[in-house]
Design an enzyme around this catalytic site. Structure first.
Site, PDB file in Angstrom:
ATOM      1  N   ASP A  16       0.863  -1.359  -0.207  1.00 19.59           N
ATOM      2  CA  ASP A  16       0.072   0.028  -0.001  1.00 19.59           C
ATOM      3  C   ASP A  16       0.853   1.275  -0.106  1.00 19.59           C
ATOM      4  O   ASP A  16       0.706   2.238  -0.746  1.00 19.59           O
ATOM      5  CB  ASP A  16      -1.023   0.097   1.223  1.00 19.59           C
ATOM      6  CG  ASP A  16      -1.935  -1.186   1.336  1.00 19.59           C
ATOM      7  OD1 ASP A  16      -2.337  -1.493  -0.062  1.00 19.59           O
ATOM      8  OD2 ASP A  16      -2.220  -1.349   2.086  1.00 19.59           O
ATOM      9  N   ARG A  97      -1.442   1.443  16.429  1.00 23.41           N
ATOM     10  CA  ARG A  97      -1.913   2.558  15.504  1.00 23.41           C
ATOM     11  C   ARG A  97      -1.827   3.818  16.364  1.00 23.41           C
ATOM     12  O   ARG A  97      -1.192   4.852  15.709  1.00 23.41           O
ATOM     13  CB  ARG A  97      -2.957   2.371  14.736  1.00 23.41           C
ATOM     14  CG  ARG A  97      -3.052   1.016  13.947  1.00 23.41           C
ATOM     15  CD  ARG A  97      -2.021   0.923  12.998  1.00 23.41           C
ATOM     16  NE  ARG A  97      -2.008   0.002  11.929  1.00 23.41           N
ATOM     17  CZ  ARG A  97      -1.039  -0.887  11.639  1.00 23.41           C
ATOM     18  NH1 ARG A  97      -0.018  -0.591  11.975  1.00 23.41           N
ATOM     19  NH2 ARG A  97      -1.239  -1.487  10.477  1.00 23.41           N
ATOM     20  N   ASP A 126      -8.315   0.279  10.723  1.00 21.43           N
ATOM     21  CA  ASP A 126      -6.771   1.095  10.859  1.00 21.43           C
ATOM     22  C   ASP A 126      -7.049   2.258  10.560  1.00 21.43           C
ATOM     23  O   ASP A 126      -6.445   3.556  11.062  1.00 21.43           O
ATOM     24  CB  ASP A 126      -5.708   0.626  10.424  1.00 21.43           C
ATOM     25  CG  ASP A 126      -5.084  -0.771  11.158  1.00 21.43           C
ATOM     26  OD1 ASP A 126      -5.595  -0.898  12.317  1.00 21.43           O
ATOM     27  OD2 ASP A 126      -4.203  -1.188  10.386  1.00 21.43           O
ATOM     28  N   SER A 178      -2.077 -10.240   3.192  1.00 20.17           N
ATOM     29  CA  SER A 178      -1.853  -9.048   3.918  1.00 20.17           C
ATOM     30  C   SER A 178      -1.387  -9.089   5.166  1.00 20.17           C
ATOM     31  O   SER A 178      -2.189  -9.995   5.948  1.00 20.17           O
ATOM     32  CB  SER A 178      -3.164  -8.421   3.944  1.00 20.17           C
ATOM     33  OG  SER A 178      -2.970  -7.042   4.733  1.00 20.17           O
TER      34      SER A 178
END
Length: 409
Positions: A16, A97, A126, A178
């Site tokens: 990404d 995060r 996220d 992922s």
């Protein structure tokens, strides 16, 4: 809206964020892109990151070592709370995060950036976790979320974009799981795992990275002793360790014994269910040890109420609400409960199992004199009759009155 000339990007070097750098420059008038990578224990994933970021168009790369802060200010408070999302998820991505986003804001302010960009999808949790933390520290900062606005619709199209722009990738079309890795865990999503009917291929070479499957674990058990002070783990087998070193050590020991694997279908904040496989050896060991110690040191009412708090605490962390008054208030309650959660917990690790093997504490509330099945002189068993009569009085009264009403009917 302010013109965007400089963007701080949360950069991992994965699929990404690798394509986001050229995409930002293409779509925001060749803006400056400052990449920021947070070292939260992902190890070799950071290798070669600066060269890759600069080659794909970033003006610079920050690599911020956040491991100590991650453990002491995020992992251990959540461990003390006993917070687990939907029974099995130990929140490895969830509490990383907010920490990363907080540092992104600090760098964005120092660099005079116009916006912060992340590579989270519009389907996941996220995006919420990053953006709530950004709002907590920079409420007026513009946020760019490419997945919500670009024309790319799948990971397959991402790979095509990367190949077109000569961006080197460590993945290919066949092994495109992922993944999210940090000191606390490793998650696997996508490909065959998207169908809950498919068994994870634990025994396939390369699938597991932190540990091995229970079938491949040794036939001999491993014993370890975890020492706690006020709910915080401080030593393994008598050796005092800092939090980072301890988790690394327990990941190795636990991984070798096949512990800490979780196959979960979880409820995302955005409303859909998702399926993931998690490797969490150290976390599973520490949670079990902490839980066992609390059974010895917490009174019944505190323990039962804390279990309710743990559920809400886990939701707050999972939903990205770390920097909120409620989460901080619950943490204060948890800290009070942990004042006497001190002692040693011995565990046996065997082929994916974590088995209790003995617990001691200077603050133990367990009395063998009261609990014994043998003769004792501290407890009069006749006392229980009056207790049961009072405890059961509401049940008895209801039954009497129901009987009287039925007789009149």
């Amino acid at each position: 809206m302010k013109e965007i000339k400089k963007v701080v990007l949360a950069y991992s070097g994965g699929l990404d964020t690798s394509i986001i750098i050229p995409w930002l420059k293409e779509n925001y008038n060749n803006c400056e892109v400052i990449a920021v990578s947070a070292d939260v224990g992902q190890g070799t994933e950071l290798d070669g990151l600066e060269e890759k970021a600069l080659k794909t168009g970033a003006s610079k790369l920050y690599i911020e070592d956040l491991k100590k802060e991650f453990v002491e200010d995020y992992i251990f408070p959540t461990l003390k709370a006993g917070a687990v999302y939907e029974r099995d998820y130990l929140l490895g991505t969830s509490f990383a995060r907010p920490l990363i986003a907080k540092r992104l804001v600090e760098i964005a302010k120092a660099e005079g950036a116009d916006a912060i960009c992340h590579g989270c999808t519009g389907k996941g949790n996220d995006q919420v976790r990053f953006e709530l933390a950004i709002k907590a520290f920079a409420p007026d900062m513009q946020i760019i979320a490419p997945w919500r606005i670009w024309s790319i619709k799948s990971r397959e199209e991402e790979i095509e974009y990367a190949e077109k722009h000569n961006i080197p990738l460590k993945i290919n079309r066949e092994t495109n799981y992922s993944k999210d890795k940090n000191l606390w865990h490793l998650s696997h999503e996508g490909l065959d795992l998207e169908d809950p009917a498919n068994e994870p291929q634990y025994n396939n070479p390369g699938f597991l990275e932190i540990g091995k499957s229970p079938e491949q674990a040794p036939d001999k058990p491993t014993y370890i002793t975890i020492s706690f002070e006020k709910g915080v783990p401080v030593a393994v087998d008598g050796e005092k360790l800092d939090g980072v070193t301890m988790i690394e050590k327990l990941n190795k020991i636990g991984g070798e014994n096949g512990v800490g694997l979780a196959d979960i279908v979880e409820n995302r904040l955005v409303g859909m269910k998702s399926r993931g496989v998690y490797e969490n050896p150290a976390g599973s060991i520490l949670y079990r040890a902490h839980e066992v110690l609390e059974t010895l040191t917490l009174d019944r009412d505190t323990m039962h109420y804390k279990e309710q708090v743990a559920l809400r605490y886990a939701e707050l962390v999972y939903f990205g609400q770390w920097f909120t008054p409620l989460r901080e208030a619950l943490a204060a309650f948890v800290d009070k409960t942990q004042e006497r959660v001190t002692g040693d917990v011995k565990l046996k690790l065997y082929k994916g199992n974590i088995i209790n093997a003995g617990t001691t504490s200077p603050y133990s509330l367990y009395s063998e004199a009261f609990a014994t099945f043998d003769e004792d002189d501290v407890y009069d068993q006749k006392d229980s009759a009056g207790f049961i009569n009072l405890f059961g009085l509401p049940i008895k009264v209801k039954a009497i009155l129901d009987t009287e009403r039925e007789a009149k009917a």
